[in-house]
Motif scaffolding. Structure first.
Motif, mmCIF file in Angstrom:
data_model
loop_
_atom_site.group_PDB
_atom_site.id
_atom_site.type_symbol
_atom_site.label_atom_id
_atom_site.label_comp_id
_atom_site.label_asym_id
_atom_site.label_seq_id
_atom_site.Cartn_x
_atom_site.Cartn_y
_atom_site.Cartn_z
ATOM 1 N N LYS B 63 34.426 95.481 50.250
ATOM 2 C CA LYS B 63 33.131 94.795 50.135
ATOM 3 C C LYS B 63 33.228 93.337 50.576
ATOM 4 C CE LYS B 63 31.058 97.571 46.461
ATOM 5 N NZ LYS B 63 31.002 97.678 44.989
ATOM 6 N N SER B 64 34.288 92.646 50.134
ATOM 7 C CA SER B 64 34.371 91.226 50.490
ATOM 8 C C SER B 64 34.710 91.039 51.970
ATOM 9 C CB SER B 64 35.366 90.484 49.587
ATOM 10 O OG SER B 64 36.598 91.134 49.567
ATOM 11 N N ILE B 65 35.532 91.939 52.516
ATOM 12 C CA ILE B 65 35.880 91.842 53.942
ATOM 13 C C ILE B 65 34.657 92.163 54.804
ATOM 14 C CG2 ILE B 65 37.197 93.036 55.767
ATOM 15 C CD1 ILE B 65 38.978 91.080 54.304
ATOM 16 N N LYS B 66 33.910 93.160 54.381
ATOM 17 C CA LYS B 66 32.714 93.554 55.124
ATOM 18 C C LYS B 66 31.678 92.423 55.125
ATOM 19 C CE LYS B 66 29.497 97.325 55.655
ATOM 20 N NZ LYS B 66 28.310 97.528 54.843
ATOM 21 N N ALA B 67 31.636 91.686 54.032
ATOM 22 C CA ALA B 67 30.679 90.585 53.905
ATOM 23 C C ALA B 67 30.933 89.489 54.944
ATOM 24 C CB ALA B 67 30.739 89.999 52.494
ATOM 25 N N VAL B 68 32.182 89.374 55.401
ATOM 26 C CA VAL B 68 32.475 88.371 56.435
ATOM 27 C C VAL B 68 32.589 89.026 57.821
ATOM 28 C CG1 VAL B 68 33.582 86.738 54.872
ATOM 29 C CG2 VAL B 68 34.994 88.465 56.002
ATOM 30 N N GLY B 69 32.123 90.251 57.910
ATOM 31 C CA GLY B 69 32.098 90.946 59.203
ATOM 32 C C GLY B 69 33.445 91.497 59.641
ATOM 33 N N GLY B 70 34.378 91.644 58.700
ATOM 34 C CA GLY B 70 35.708 92.134 59.048
ATOM 35 C C GLY B 70 35.859 93.635 58.845
#
Lengths: 138, 108
Positions: B63-70
């Motif tokens: 979730k946190s990685i996806k939030a920064v587009g990763g």
């Protein structure tokens, strides 16, 4: 019943790995495959985690495990005297969790059900929970 | 933990259960915050055991990685861990790869 062991331990997370190892070592005499042993270890881990995190809510308590061998069948009973589950059916739904903020995945019972042959959950609010699982070693 | 440009490779050893999940989570989150990486690889080649607590750790980081587009990739889970991953359904969101170098290349 051919053979059984009973263990009890303080509801501390550090004891989870011990519970897995003890049950796995005891079941080893039925000559299970590595996969079968991994299945049982995983199911025990889930049941013990539930007892420590949910039943006792990280407070002090005791977790009781009985492991019985009957022919080629393994029966594992994980018991706690914690707060109990109000709605067992709901708790057993995949992805249901009362602790999303702690990143609990809500998959504990689903994993037990998938990795073992049978799963029975008996719980009474304020009294505790008993999880009974069986698996036949092929 | 190792960094390859903007990809963080987390190699877990031993057993990941509820007891160690908190520790692992904190370590990874600190590293993501401090090194400002974009992508994350869970290298499970040396992880012997994982229960559903590990799924919580993976989804939380996803979730946190996806939030920064990763992107997140899981590398080399053993058979027991692969079964937990399959049951959870997270492989629909997070690819599972058998080769670490390939996974790193994919994220370059």
């Amino acid at each position: 019943m051919d053979n059984y062991i009973k263990i009890e331990f303080k509801s501390k997370g550090v004891n989870e790995s011990l519970a897995r190892i003890v049950v796995a070592a005891f079941v080893s005499r039925l000559d299970p495959t590595l996969d079968e042993l991994a299945d049982i270890k995983t199911a025990v881990s889930e049941a013990v985690t539930n007892a420590i995190i949910h039943a006792y809510d990280d407070e002090e308590g005791v977790v009781y495990i009985t492991c019985e061998l009957n022919g080629k069948e393994v029966k594992v009973i994980v018991e706690d005297k914690g707060k109990g589950i109000e709605d067992v059916k709901q708790a057993m739904q995949p992805l249901f969790t009362t602790k999303p903020e702690e990143e609990r995945s809500g998959m504990g019972f689903t994993v037990m059900e998938t990795f073992m042959d049978t799963l029975e959950v008996i719980s009474q609010k304020g009294k505790g929970t008993t999880v009974i699982m069986t698996k036949k070693i092929k | 933990m190792k960094r390859h440009f903007n990809t963080l490779v987390v190699t877990l050893k031993g057993e990941l259960d509820a007891h160690y999940a908190g520790f692992v989570r904190e370590k990874i989150d600190n590293e993501i915050l401090n090194s400002k990486v974009k992508n994350l690889i869970f290298d499970f080649s040396r992880l012997e055991f994982m229960d559903s607590s590990g799924i919580g750790v993976i989804i939380g980081r996803y979730k946190s990685i996806k939030a920064v587009g990763g992107k997140v990739i899981i590398v080399k889970p053993n058979r027991q861990i692969k079964r937990i991953i399959d049951i959870s359904g997270i492989q629909k969101l997070i690819p599972v790869n058998d080769n670490l170098d390939e996974a790193i290349k994919k994220l370059l």
